[in-house]
Design an enzyme around this catalytic site. Structure first.
Site, PDB file in Angstrom:
ATOM      1  CG  HIS A  51      23.872  69.134  46.448  1.00 34.24           C
ATOM      2  ND1 HIS A  51      22.960  69.041  45.423  1.00 34.24           N
ATOM      3  CD2 HIS A  51      24.408  67.896  46.594  1.00 34.24           C
ATOM      4  CE1 HIS A  51      22.936  67.804  44.969  1.00 34.24           C
ATOM      5  NE2 HIS A  51      23.815  67.082  45.658  1.00 34.24           N
ATOM      6  CE  LYS A  61      43.302  74.580  53.161  1.00 36.65           C
ATOM      7  NZ  LYS A  61      44.081  74.929  54.327  1.00 36.65           N
TER       8      LYS A  61
END
Length: 187
Positions: free
Chosen positions: A96, A149
């Site tokens: 979002h 990551k």
């Protein structure tokens, strides 16, 4: 060694039982109603998976998607060859908009970020892969890891957020890869 696993055949479905109790139940992906963008040979998707926007997902050969995986292909997913996910893995490709939102807690804009999982990757149970991640070839994602990551080639990552814990023996890895010594799932 005592053999405790019994494989049963029930039409196109396969079950693994331990002492008479069903632990895992699989179906070949073509038996499910997923409309993958591309799906290779030898792909097994557990019956209990929830896969959204499957037409944005490309899957290579010899892939097993474990029980209760929650996968959203909204932003696009590419899964290479010989990839295994354990149970309860989440792979998400959208988020979002809250940074520049026009409403609270977020607005109607959706930020799409594809996930790429390269060849020969093992993702352990309950791991979470967030949007925009690339997991390089031969990596191992430990059980419960939250991958925020990119994961380097041959890395073993774990924790929340996931960190590189060590690297596989890449000399051995390359030798097995050259010999085409891959674990194939019977289905």
């Amino acid at each position: 060694m005592v053999k405790i696993f019994e494989r049963l055949k029930d039409g196109s479905r396969r079950q693994i039982k331990v002492f008479g109790k069903t632990l895992i139940s699989y179906t070949k992906s073509k038996d499910k109603k997923y409309d993958f963008k591309k799906c290779g040979e030898g792909v097994i998707v557990a019956n209990t998976c929830r896969i959204y926007v499957s037409n944005n997902i490309t899957i290579g050969n010899n892939v097993r998607i474990g029980d209760n995986n929650l996968i959203s292909g909204l932003g696009g997913i590419t899964i290479g060859n010989n990839v295994v996910t354990g149970p309860d893995v989440t792979i998400w490709t959208a988020n979002h908009n809250y940074e520049e939102a026009t409403k609270l807690p977020y607005d109607e804009d959706v930020i799409l970020r594809p996930v790429t999982i390269e060849d020969n990757v093992w993702i352990g149970a309950k791991a979470i892969i967030v949007p925009g991640i690339t997991i390089k070839e031969g990596a191992v994602v430990a059980m419960g890891a939250v991958v925020t990551k990119n994961v380097p080639k041959g890395a073993v990552v774990g924790g929340n957020p996931a960190k590189v814990l060590k690297y596989r023996n890449m000399e051995k890895y390359e030798k097995l890869k050259q010999e085409k010594s891959f674990y194939f799932f019977k289905h």
